[in-house]
Design a protein around this motif. Structure first.
Motif, short mmCIF file in Angstrom:
data_model
loop_
_atom_site.label_atom_id
_atom_site.label_comp_id
_atom_site.label_asym_id
_atom_site.label_seq_id
_atom_site.Cartn_x
_atom_site.Cartn_y
_atom_site.Cartn_z
N PRO A 147 112.19 43.83 45.17
CA PRO A 147 111.62 43.27 46.39
C PRO A 147 110.13 42.97 46.21
O PRO A 147 109.46 43.56 45.36
N ASP A 148 109.65 42.05 47.01
CA ASP A 148 108.24 41.65 46.96
C ASP A 148 107.49 42.39 48.07
O ASP A 148 107.72 42.15 49.26
N LEU A 149 106.59 43.28 47.69
CA LEU A 149 105.87 44.10 48.67
C LEU A 149 104.91 43.28 49.53
O LEU A 149 104.46 43.75 50.57
N PRO A 182 105.44 46.74 55.61
CA PRO A 182 104.46 46.81 54.53
C PRO A 182 103.46 47.96 54.71
O PRO A 182 103.09 48.63 53.75
N ASP A 183 103.03 48.21 55.96
CA ASP A 183 102.08 49.29 56.22
C ASP A 183 102.69 50.65 55.91
O ASP A 183 102.05 51.53 55.32
N ALA A 184 103.96 50.83 56.31
CA ALA A 184 104.64 52.11 56.05
C ALA A 184 104.79 52.33 54.55
O ALA A 184 104.58 53.45 54.05
N LEU A 185 105.13 51.28 53.82
CA LEU A 185 105.29 51.40 52.37
C LEU A 185 103.97 51.72 51.69
O LEU A 185 103.91 52.52 50.76
N PRO A 239 99.37 49.44 46.10
CA PRO A 239 99.68 48.29 45.26
C PRO A 239 100.63 48.67 44.10
O PRO A 239 100.57 49.79 43.59
N LEU A 240 101.46 47.72 43.72
CA LEU A 240 102.36 47.92 42.59
C LEU A 240 101.57 47.79 41.30
O LEU A 240 100.77 46.86 41.15
N PRO A 241 101.73 48.71 40.34
CA PRO A 241 101.02 48.58 39.06
C PRO A 241 101.24 47.20 38.44
O PRO A 241 102.34 46.66 38.47
N ASN A 242 100.17 46.67 37.90
CA ASN A 242 100.16 45.28 37.43
C ASN A 242 99.92 45.26 35.92
O ASN A 242 98.85 44.87 35.46
N GLN A 243 100.92 45.72 35.15
CA GLN A 243 100.74 45.79 33.71
C GLN A 243 102.07 45.63 32.98
O GLN A 243 103.15 45.82 33.57
#
Length: 201
Positions: free
Chosen positions: A98-100, A111-114, A121-125
């Motif tokens: 899924p796209d956060l 989105p706020d609850a997540l 933020p999702l790790p970007n690596q």
């Protein structure tokens, strides 16, 4: 029912709804010979750190190479896990992430609850192991181009599965033979790697 043998142990990582009886992950688990599954979260179900810890706890019970098979939020759990831990991961099948940054239907967490629970933020690596991302062209939790970008960041092979919704029972999955094919592809890479190692000794 004939069992499917893999050289690597397969670890099933379900999404937030955990184990759904008719889900392709549940059906796949029943067919595999070497398989474990991350058990359902009994408390703090929406907490990302709790979910990551459960993945790590299950991996610590497995000897030898592992193929991770994650669906939906399970993919996000896997990405968070990969930035915090090391293990003998042969590869990962990452299905319908899924796209956060996208607004989800009302029956999903906001989105706020997540964010409060540590998902973003999702790790970007780039991932340190081979991976295959499977994307749908009509997933209500992520646009195809968003998943395409995730796959690029993670260094993953991208598979366009077509208009298959969120690849869950609501979309008709259910049995999903492609999963077995993609796991076999990752598992063959394990055999090749082992052969190359023996040749170099």
């Amino acid at each position: 029912m004939e069992k499917i043998f893999t050289n690597s142990t397969v670890l099933i990582i379900p999404g937030l709804r955990d184990h759904v009886e008719e889900h392709w992950q549940t059906l796949l688990e029943a067919r595999l010979e070497k398989v474990r599954s991350v058990p359902p979260a009994e408390t703090d179900k929406l907490n990302c750190a709790n979910r990551v810890a459960r993945i790590q706890a299950e991996l610590e019970k497995i000897e030898g190479p592992v193929i991770l098979v994650a669906h939906s939020a399970g993919v996000l759990m896997t990405i968070h896990w990969a930035t915090q831990h090391q293990h003998n991961i042969q590869g990962a099948l990452l299905v319908a992430p899924p796209d956060l940054s996208q607004s989800w239907p009302d029956n999903y967490p906001s989105p706020d609850a997540l964010k409060m629970e540590g998902w973003s933020p999702l790790p970007n690596q780039k991932l340190s192991f081979p991976s295959i991302v499977v994307a749908s062209t009509n997933d209500h939790l992520a646009q195809f181009d968003a998943v395409q970008q995730m796959a690029k960041v993670w260094g993953s092979q991208l598979v366009n599965a077509g208009a298959v919704g969120h690849l869950n029972p609501a979309a008709g999955f259910g049995p999903w033979p492609m999963a077995e094919q993609l796991i076999a592809q990752l598992d063959v890479q394990h055999v090749k790697s082992a052969q190359n190692s023996s040749l170099s000794v």
